[in-house]
Scaffold this active site. Structure first.
Site, PDB file in Angstrom:
ATOM      1  N   LYS A  48       0.869  -1.175   0.000  1.00 15.16           N
ATOM      2  CA  LYS A  48       0.000   0.000   0.000  1.00 15.16           C
ATOM      3  C   LYS A  48       0.908   1.227   0.000  1.00 15.16           C
ATOM      4  CE  LYS A  48      -3.707   2.323   0.360  1.00 15.16           C
ATOM      5  NZ  LYS A  48      -4.521   2.354  -0.866  1.00 15.16           N
ATOM      6  N   ASN A  72     -12.497   3.541  -7.538  1.00 14.97           N
ATOM      7  CA  ASN A  72     -12.154   3.713  -6.122  1.00 14.97           C
ATOM      8  C   ASN A  72     -11.650   5.113  -5.841  1.00 14.97           C
ATOM      9  OD1 ASN A  72      -9.198   3.827  -4.837  1.00 14.97           O
ATOM     10  ND2 ASN A  72      -9.026   2.855  -6.859  1.00 14.97           N
ATOM     11  N   ALA A  73     -11.939   5.562  -4.615  1.00 14.56           N
ATOM     12  CA  ALA A  73     -11.322   6.778  -4.079  1.00 14.56           C
ATOM     13  C   ALA A  73     -11.036   6.474  -2.613  1.00 14.56           C
ATOM     14  CB  ALA A  73     -12.241   7.980  -4.221  1.00 14.56           C
ATOM     15  N   CYS A 127      -1.713   8.689  -8.207  1.00 18.08           N
ATOM     16  CA  CYS A 127      -3.062   8.464  -7.678  1.00 18.08           C
ATOM     17  C   CYS A 127      -3.946   9.664  -8.069  1.00 18.08           C
ATOM     18  CB  CYS A 127      -2.981   8.325  -6.163  1.00 18.08           C
ATOM     19  SG  CYS A 127      -4.581   8.168  -5.408  1.00 18.08           S
ATOM     20  N   THR A 189      -4.689   4.457 -11.903  1.00 13.92           N
ATOM     21  CA  THR A 189      -6.078   4.454 -12.356  1.00 13.92           C
ATOM     22  C   THR A 189      -6.412   5.672 -13.227  1.00 13.92           C
ATOM     23  OG1 THR A 189      -6.641   5.463 -10.250  1.00 13.92           O
ATOM     24  CG2 THR A 189      -6.975   3.094 -10.428  1.00 13.92           C
ATOM     25  N   GLY A 239      -2.739  -2.254 -15.446  1.00 15.81           N
ATOM     26  CA  GLY A 239      -4.044  -1.710 -15.809  1.00 15.81           C
ATOM     27  C   GLY A 239      -4.869  -2.738 -16.554  1.00 15.81           C
ATOM     28  N   GLY A 261      -3.818  -5.805 -10.198  1.00 17.24           N
ATOM     29  CA  GLY A 261      -4.530  -5.299  -9.031  1.00 17.24           C
ATOM     30  C   GLY A 261      -5.967  -5.783  -8.981  1.00 17.24           C
TER      31      GLY A 261
END
Ligand SMILES: Cc1cc2nc3c(=O)[nH]c(=O)nc-3n(C[C@H](O)[C@H](O)[C@H](O)COP(=O)(O)O)c2cc1C
Length: 295
Positions: A48, A72-73, A127, A189, A239, A261
């Protein structure tokens, strides 16, 4: 289908068990889950992203399924320096520390905590949903170069993870190369959002977030293809990868290895599944196909 030779590989200065790496932020919060992924066929794992201060992350909902991907956020939740305790028992394994910060000095500070134990670093300059971090600074070549220089100064392999949310990803890749990166990871992302018709408001607590999974595979592939022309560093494709065919396609675009991922959410055994079809007794050396689509 083409198969590859089995065996350890050296990518950007780090020796991995195979070409398949767990992507940052997915099951990377605990040492136990990283160890589980290494035990189930991952050639290396990325943690992470760890930052200069502990962070709780964005209010929920933080993760929603899409048709063909995830949105996702999370907001980079992390325990900061305390994370060292999670990975001390994995010091002989290919565990790459993902770092985020708001300035080159913050990147350097986090790197200093892990400099004696890590096999290498991955800089999250990508990010798309954390103000002042990630893509907010990773779209500026001068900042990318300065952050890379700060971390590379520790003498460990330094991978730089790029955002696809820029006009010219090649220029950002070249900045990482000038800063002393040993590999480029492409991509994080893709910025996106959904709105709830019933609630008349954005679905995510943070309003917008990052799209991952199969729907971004062609975007990631194009980024890898562009970077192969723009830079001379090894590229790690990321990706939407979910099959051995996807791995081969990424390699043909120019990737020397891949990260996975979202596919882990659907199938916890994805590394074993992909490795079973990707590697064969009469498999090719990966060098024979990396970048072959540029001929
Ligand atoms: C829930 C979630 C959390 C993530 N957290 C991070 C993170 O902390 N740092 C980072 O660099 N990327 C993070 N990512 C991005 C992934 O590492 C990867 O770049 C992206 O999901 C695309 O790959 P995929 O389609 O195989 O998931 C996260 C992705 C997801 C879905």
């Amino acid at each position: 289908m083409i198969t590859l030779q089995k065996g350890p590989v050296d990518i950007g200065g780090i020796t991995l068990h195979n070409h398949l790496i767990l992507a940052a932020g997915v099951l990377g919060t605990t040492g136990a889950s990283l160890g589980r992924m290494l035990g189930s066929g991952a050639g290396g794992v990325v943690t992470k992203s760890i930052g200069p201060e502990p962070k709780e992350g964005h209010p929920g909902p933080c993760l929603i399924p899409l048709n063909g991907g995830l949105l996702n956020a999370m907001g980079l939740p992390n325990p900061s320096r305390e994370y060292i305790d999670e990975i001390t028992h994995l010091r002989d394994d290919p565990v790459i520390i993902s770092i985020f910060g708001g300035t080159p000095q913050e990147f350097g500070e986090v790197a200093s905590w892990f400099a004696d134990t890590a096999v290498g670093f991955e800089l999250n300059l990508s990010c798309p949903h954390a103000e002042g971090y990630g893509a907010a600074i990773g779209a500026d070549p001068a900042i990318v170069r300065a952050c890379t220089e700060e971390v590379a100064a520790y003498g460990l392999p330094t991978w730089v993870k790029l955002t696809p949310n820029v006009t010219d990803i090649g220029a950002i890749g070249r900045a990482a190369e000038e800063g002393g990166a040993s590999a480029i990871v492409a991509v994080n992302t893709v910025r996106g959002m959904r709105i709830s018709i019933d609630l008349r408001r954005p679905v995510l607590g943070n309003r917008f977030g990052g799209i991952s999974g199969p729907m971004i595979f062609p975007i990631a592939l194009r980024c890898v293809y562009d970077l192969y022309n723009a830079c001379s560093l090894p590229i790690i494709g990321c990706g939407g990868i979910g099959s051995a065919e996807d791995v081969i396609e990424m390699m043909m675009a120019g990737a020397s290895a891949v990260q996975i991922g979202s596919a882990v959410y659907d199938d916890i055994t994805i590394f074993e599944q992909i490795a079973d079809s990707l590697y064969g007794d009469d498999g090719l050396p990966a060098d024979e196909i990396v970048g072959c689509a540029h001929a």
